[in-house]
Scaffold this active site. Structure first.
Site, mmCIF file in Angstrom:
data_model
loop_
_atom_site.group_PDB
_atom_site.id
_atom_site.type_symbol
_atom_site.label_atom_id
_atom_site.label_comp_id
_atom_site.label_asym_id
_atom_site.label_seq_id
_atom_site.Cartn_x
_atom_site.Cartn_y
_atom_site.Cartn_z
ATOM 1 N N ASN A 1 0.051 4.427 -0.096
ATOM 2 C CA ASN A 1 -0.421 5.479 0.817
ATOM 3 C C ASN A 1 -1.639 4.969 1.578
ATOM 4 O O ASN A 1 -2.747 4.930 1.055
ATOM 5 C CB ASN A 1 -0.786 6.737 0.015
ATOM 6 C CG ASN A 1 -1.189 7.896 0.923
ATOM 7 O OD1 ASN A 1 -1.663 7.687 2.035
ATOM 8 N ND2 ASN A 1 -0.991 9.108 0.451
ATOM 9 N N GLU B 1 -10.988 -0.850 -7.078
ATOM 10 C CA GLU B 1 -12.206 -1.653 -7.244
ATOM 11 C C GLU B 1 -12.475 -2.615 -6.095
ATOM 12 O O GLU B 1 -13.625 -2.866 -5.758
ATOM 13 C CB GLU B 1 -12.181 -2.490 -8.542
ATOM 14 C CG GLU B 1 -11.275 -2.033 -9.640
ATOM 15 C CD GLU B 1 -11.838 -0.886 -10.441
ATOM 16 O OE1 GLU B 1 -11.071 0.060 -10.676
ATOM 17 O OE2 GLU B 1 -12.998 -0.899 -10.827
ATOM 18 N N ILE C 1 0.869 -1.180 0.000
ATOM 19 C CA ILE C 1 0.000 0.000 0.000
ATOM 20 C C ILE C 1 0.906 1.230 0.000
ATOM 21 O O ILE C 1 1.616 1.483 0.971
ATOM 22 C CB ILE C 1 -0.933 -0.014 1.236
ATOM 23 C CG1 ILE C 1 -1.797 -1.287 1.237
ATOM 24 C CG2 ILE C 1 -1.809 1.242 1.245
ATOM 25 C CD1 ILE C 1 -2.639 -1.520 -0.003
#
Lengths: 178, 331, 758
Positions: free
Chosen positions: C647, C721, C645
């Site tokens: 951010n 998504e 990840i």
């Protein structure tokens, strides 16, 4: 119903003539010559180039156009500029003092209370109105009283967090207090 | 939005004087401008009445409250006297629209708002209310939000107001000034059923200006509620709403008011349903029996038959809550 | 194992910006009203266009009378099919990067009407209000033809499409003997599911402003997810030189797929600007936001067969969707069902039915958002029949490798999602029987579902310019539709070169920038982020080379892999006292700026041999009023496995937002079509319900550790998504747990619950 023949249709009325409208926008007196069919929203966006106020539906169904008129939050798309003649209008551009952000603006950044940013000015103006009204104290009350501002990105939990934080630093104005 | 002239009225008399065919009063503008943009309403002139001094909320000699026609919905809902003496009304207003719209919309305008029927709003479709004689698109069409009571074969639209449902239950009186002078209209008589003239919503005549709404002294403050059921938690029109007010004598109902919203062309009341409650114990069975009286002529369409059962359940719930409620509580 | 290129300048410093919850770099602009969207650019004498929409669903225009509109002073022109200029002839000229197989819709092409709200005229006037007024005066007569808009009535007339759209593969061939295995299974579920058509409805209505400059060039401010996609389209359609037009979208007020294709307001604005040789703006109305692109209505069947211990023996998933007459929009829907669980007997079928509608369009997690919930409800039903915990059933059939292909996953930490998500939610305290948990009049239900989405990557290029002042500008023609592209790309660049975030500027939304594909499908971090990293790596190498050549350089002879970049310095890893600032290196070497451009490609070999996917486990608590059938979502835990990840702050927002979309999909969103008129009737924000603030509770997002060195040089998969997939199913399953009522038709409005509560 059979359509009327073109020749039988009455000639349409010409566009309405401009009339003078004076608004105090973000502390500055502005006199415009506007046809009466110009909404406050379009007056801000198209005539004063204050595009911070957004058009999300133009029918009072989304809250993106929220501004403060005489300190109260309204949908600027559903009122004519002429109807607000002489009033004080505060838009998102007016919440900043010089370089200093309003506590709500700070909190929105800190809590990531927006994604695309299109509903954001309306959310922030609405939240400023909410705080001034002084009717919301719990998170559920914030949620209910901010439900007139759609956020299609779904930033609602962060919006609530940002408002909760800003509320602690911005005191409601006296007449809005319960 | 078509071309129109704009003028601001300096007095109620001036406003009435300027009212002509094709002219509309504008106050909050939240429904009128919406419909003008949708090309559903095409007034040739707007008379701005928003600055007339009709925005006060005052005591009446009869012990009730007079709500100025131009008092904003939010100011009405948050008025201390309204909250204390007519909590059902306050709750109903706050169940409607959004905070922004309630800051704009006036009490008078709320009475006169038009239906939210999809076909009324879409000028490419038939609608007898918008264009008499063009047919009713909702009958046989998409009618999930439509009427189950009091409809006609010309129109199955519903009145969208929450405020009006509470006003119907409270037996408010609408004060009007018009070309023929002033008059008072009992709330139950203000809105019409569609019949074969669905284009006419109310008994108001051209040039009539609503000046105030009088609330009688009896506010059912101790035992009342407003229950609104909709497709999302807020900012949606009612599928069914219930304004319920009771006067209790111990566990027995001494008097009752019951009005339904979202189900008909006007707030729906029926004295027989209320009579079915009076003098009876406040039990779910009695409430259900009253609901069935109120709904006895209900008729569903392809998508909205669920409203009949929903309304019955909502009535039972609202009456139960009203009966339980002890003392006025702020909404 | 596939050999993966080494990762030189990346995550070499523990305190680098990657993985930090950096606030959006464009945040200040957005909260002050200084972010400008497509309708907010202007030039003197800007004209305003208003589109007239068709009143019928199919037929032809027999007469179009513009005289009354043109008679108004200030009305400039009315464009119709009768007076449009000659434009590109071949379909391929009208195709865009997201066009499915078929003939793209051509606005104002001829008198034919193909769908309701089709644009049929453009009124151009001096002011917005006048254009709107004049549009009402355009008189059009039609000859209506019979139309079909009802999927249910036309499902029998469906056909099997091929590979008709990029990003989607036809279903794999059946494996095993699914029909026989289903019949032989002791425990079976066989049910039909429906999903209503949904409209994207971003907050910003689609708009285009074309600025016509004195030299005849055009700057086109368009609401799009792909400036270069639109650039190519308008150059092709209007026969313009590429250099004569520049398409810009620095800010996009949401899109969710609606901006993947050039929409008709772009065509209209370009038509008017090129014909009238003046600047113009065309903005759609909210009802007109229902005139193009939508998540298609879908009917599905899922049949599951299992042994009594829960082992899946048969899985059949069939879906039929609507498409238009002119294009084969496909989103396949069913393939994830073959990928999610280990099962030897599987049949996946996908068909299309042609209706008189505009072509559907990818909407957040297209296909998966529709198909996975059907599977995940069926799994819940199976768990109920087996008397098994729904989570245990999923673990029992956990797919260690991709059953569709037999390939391993590049990484798959779904098990960790289940474990951590369940723990956070308190799943172990669930009382299994429906209607067994309540709080006063509210029935409480706990439901869960799993989710999956593809971790795709395309090709992109990026440019970097490092100034002698140590400021870096990186650019690529990608988009930020609220996803955080500006911020995440800034972080990646800052990380590679050891710069503070404030010293890095990322530019996007400009067709003149290095090539990038449309932003969509959660592939932008992977696609553009890889290019940003690649170009910054080149700058890094240059700096190291320059530093080594400096006289008396403390960095002389230091190998690239022994160097770290931090605090705007080049530093020797094992002797941090040996360092030079970037400015020192550039000044010392007489370099005013370093400019590099680089292109990044997916690891094709790795991609051929692995399945790349993000996964999720969603846990939902609903509260159902037992009398009224009203449902509210009380809390949500979404556990996500999506690689690294970049951010956590913006990624968390992406997941939260997608959960809100899942709430809308599960409970509220539905376009009601009057099939007699072939027209969506609730075409506004008042009656097409999207969630409001009061609908949304706290949403707890957790990202599980997932290491993936095959997906790309960043190890990041993208999170746009995955957050929605599974949410509608978790809600439906929670409603069943609360009430015992099983609803298989989305959205689950209160009437459907009420029908079961009777």
């Amino acid at each position: 119903m059979a359509p009327l023949k073109a020749s039988l249709r009455p000639a349409p009325a010409p566009p309405p003539a401009p009339i003078p409208v004076t608004l105090n926008v973000n502390g500055v007196e502005r006199t415009l010559h506007l046809a009466p069919w110009t909404t406050l929203l379009d007056a801000l966006r198209l005539h004063l180039d204050l595009t911070g106020t957004k058009k999300g539906c133009d029918h009072g169904q989304c809250g993106a156009c929220t501004v403060l008129v005489d300190g109260r939050r309204i949908n600027s798309c559903l009122t004519l500029a002429a109807m607000q003649d002489g009033r004080k209008v505060t838009t998102i551009e007016g919440l900043t003092t010089g370089d200093a952000l309003h506590p709500l603006q700070e909190a929105f950044i800190e809590h990531d209370a927006f994604q695309c940013g299109y509903c954001t000015p309306g959310q922030i103006c609405s939240a400023a109105g909410l705080i001034a009204e002084g009717k919301a104290t719990t998170d559920d009350e914030i949620r209910e009283l901010m439900s007139g501002n759609l956020c299609r990105c779904g930033a609602y939990p962060n919006i609530v967090a940002a408002i909760r934080q800003a509320m602690a630093t911005v005191a409601p104005k006296a007449e809005g207090a319960p | 939005m078509r071309s129109f002239t704009y003028s601001r009225a300096g007095s109620a008399a001036e406003a009435v004087g300027r009212a002509a065919a094709g002219t509309a009063f504008v106050a909050g503008g939240t429904n009128l401008l919406d419909l003008m943009k949708a090309d559903v309403l095409r007034p040739e002139g707007l008379v701005d009445i928003s600055r007339l001094p009709l925005d006060r909320i005052e005591e009446t000699a009869e012990g009730g409250l007079r709500l100025g026609a131009l008092a904003r919905n939010a100011d009405t809902a948050y008025d201390e006297r309204v909250q204390t003496r007519y909590p059902m009304l306050s709750k109903a207003i706050l169940a409607g629209a959004s905070a922004q719209l309630r800051n704009m919309a006036t009490n008078g305008g709320n009475l006169l708002q038009r239906t939210r029927c999809y076909y009324f709003y879409d000028t490419a479709t038939p609608c007898n209310k918008r264009q008499p004689g063009s047919g009713c698109g909702a009958i046989g069409g998409v009618n999930r939000i439509h009427a189950i009571l009091g409809a006609s074969d010309q129109c199955i639209a519903v009145h969208p107001s929450d405020l009006c449902v509470a006003l119907a239950a409270l037996e408010a009186v609408v004060r009007v000034t018009g070309p023929d002078g002033e008059r008072s209209i009992p709330f139950a008589e203000l809105h019409r059923l569609p019949g074969d003239r669905p284009e006419i919503d109310t008994v108001l005549r051209p040039g009539d200006l609503v000046t105030a709404i009088d609330l009688p002294a009896r506010g059912f403050a101790e035992h009342s509620t407003y229950l609104k059921i909709r497709d999302r938690a807020s900012y949606a029109f009612a599928l069914v709403s219930v304004a319920a007010g009771l006067e209790m004598d111990g566990d027995t109902v001494r008097d009752a008011r019951l009005a339904l919203g979202g189900v008909a062309h006007k707030p729906w009341r029926d004295p027989e349903a209320e009579a079915a409650l009076i003098g009876k114990p406040a039990t779910p069975d009695r409430f259900r029996a009253a609901a069935r009286v109120l709904l006895r002529d209900a008729k569903g369409h392809e998508h909205n038959s669920f409203k009949i059962e929903l309304a019955e359940r909502a009535i039972v719930r609202a009456l139960t809550e009203a009966a339980e409620r002890k003392g006025a509580s702020r909404p | 194992m596939i050999a993966i290129p080494s990762i030189p300048g990346f995550l070499t410093e523990p305190n680098g910006p990657i993985g930090k919850p950096v606030s959006r770099v464009d945040g200040r602009k957005k909260v002050t009203g200084n972010a400008h969207y497509a309708a907010e650019f202007t030039l003197p004498d800007l004209a305003h266009g208003c589109i007239v929409s068709s009143a019928i669903a199919r037929g032809r225009i027999t007469r179009i009378d513009t005289a009354a509109a043109l008679a108004l002073p200030g009305v400039i022109h009315v464009f119709t099919h009768e007076n449009r200029p000659s434009l590109a002839w071949f379909d391929r000229k009208w195709k865009d990067d997201d066009a499915p197989k078929g003939a793209p819709f051509r606005p104002l092409y001829d008198a034919e009407i193909h769908h309701a709200l089709q644009p049929v005229a453009l009124v151009v006037a001096d002011s917005f209000e006048l254009a709107r007024y004049a549009a009402r005066l355009v008189h059009i007569e039609y000859e209506a033809a019979p139309h079909q808009t009802d999927l249910r009535a036309n499902r029998a007339n469906s056909f099997t499409p091929g590979k008709d759209k990029g990003g989607f593969q036809p279903p794999p061939k059946p494996r095993g003997d699914p029909e026989q295995a289903f019949l032989a299974s002791p425990v079976r579920v066989d049910a039909e599911f429906t999903q209503a058509a949904e409209y994207h409805n971003p907050m910003e209505m689609h708009a285009t402003t074309v600025l016509h400059h004195d030299d005849g060039t055009l700057t086109v401010h368009d609401k799009t997810q792909g400036v270069q996609n639109c650039h190519t389209y308008i150059c092709n359609v209007f026969g313009l030189a590429k250099s004569a037009v520049r398409v810009m979208s620095p800010f996009v007020g949401g899109a969710f797929g609606s901006g993947l294709r050039p929409q008709h307001q772009l065509f209209m604005a370009m038509l008017a600007a090129t014909q009238l040789k003046r600047s113009i703006r065309v903005e759609l109305s909210r009802p007109q936001m229902f005139s193009f692109g939508h998540r298609p209505e879908t009917i599905q069947r899922v049949a599951l067969g299992a042994d009594r211990d829960g082992t899946l023996r048969a899985l059949i998933h069939e879906a039929v969707q609507e498409s238009s007459r002119n294009e084969n929009y496909v989103e396949i829907v069913v393939n994830w069902s073959g990928q999610q669980y280990a099962c030897d007997n599987v049949r996946l079928d996908y068909t299309l039915s042609r209706l008189d509608v505009h072509t559907p369009l990818d909407q957040r997690a297209p296909g998966a958002a529709t198909g996975v919930p059907a599977l995940e409800i069926a799994m819940d039903e199976l768990a109920c029949k087996l008397g098994m915990d729904p989570l245990d059933l999923r673990l029992k059939n956990y797919a260690e490798t991709d059953p569709n292909t037999g390939n391993p996953f590049s990484s798959k930490e779904l098990r960790a999602c289940f474990r951590h998500g369940a723990e956070r939610f308190g799943w172990a305290k669930r009382s299994p029987a429906p209607r067994s948990m309540r709080d006063g009049r509210e029935l409480i239900g706990w439901g869960m579902a799993a989710g999956v989405w593809d971790a795709m990557q395309g090709q992109a290029a990026a440019k970097a310019v490092l100034g002698v002042d140590g400021k870096l500008v990186v650019s690529s023609a990608t988009a930020d539709i609220g996803t955080g592209t500006y911020t995440v790309m800034t972080q990646i660049a800052a990380d590679v070169l050891g710069l503070p975030i404030e010293e890095v500027t990322f530019c996007l939304g400009d067709s003149s920038l290095p090539a990038a594909p449309v932003e969509g499908g959660s592939w932008t971090v992977s696609t553009v982020g890889s290019a940003v990293k690649a170009v910054c790596d080149r700058v890094r190498s240059q700096l190291i080379a320059l530093a080594g050549k400096l006289e008396n350089s403390p960095l002389k002879g230091v190998a690239e892999e022994d160097m770290v970049f931090a605090d705007s310095h080049l530093i020797v890893r094992n002797d941090r006292s040996r360092r030079l600032s970037i400015t020192e290196v550039m000044r010392g070497s007489g370099t005013l700026s370093i400019e590099e451009e680089a292109r990044a490609l997916p690891y094709l070999l790795a991609r051929a041999r692995h399945t790349f996917a993000t996964h999720s486990a969603v846990f939902v608590e609903v509260r159902v009023d037992e009398d009224l059938g009203t449902v509210r979502v009380a809390r949500v835990v979404s556990a996500i496995a999506a690689g690294r990840i970049i951010n956590p702050k913006t990624a968390r927002s992406q997941i939260q937002g997608a959960v809100v979309w899942g709430i809308g999909m599960g409970l509220e969103e539905e376009a009601f079509t009057d099939h007699r008129l072939g027209r969506v009737m609730n075409h506004d924000y008042a009656e097409y319900h999207v969630p409001v603030n009061a609908d949304v509770p706290e949403i707890d997002v957790l990202f599980v550790e997932e290491h993936d060195d095959m997906v790309n040089a960043l190890g990041a998969k993208g999170v746009g998504e995955i957050g929605i997939v599974g949410v509608p199913a978790a809600i439906a399953n929670a409603i069943h747990h609360a009430t015992g009522v099983r609803v298989r038709d989305f959205p689950i409005t209160l009437d459907k619950v009420l029908a079961g509560l009777r």
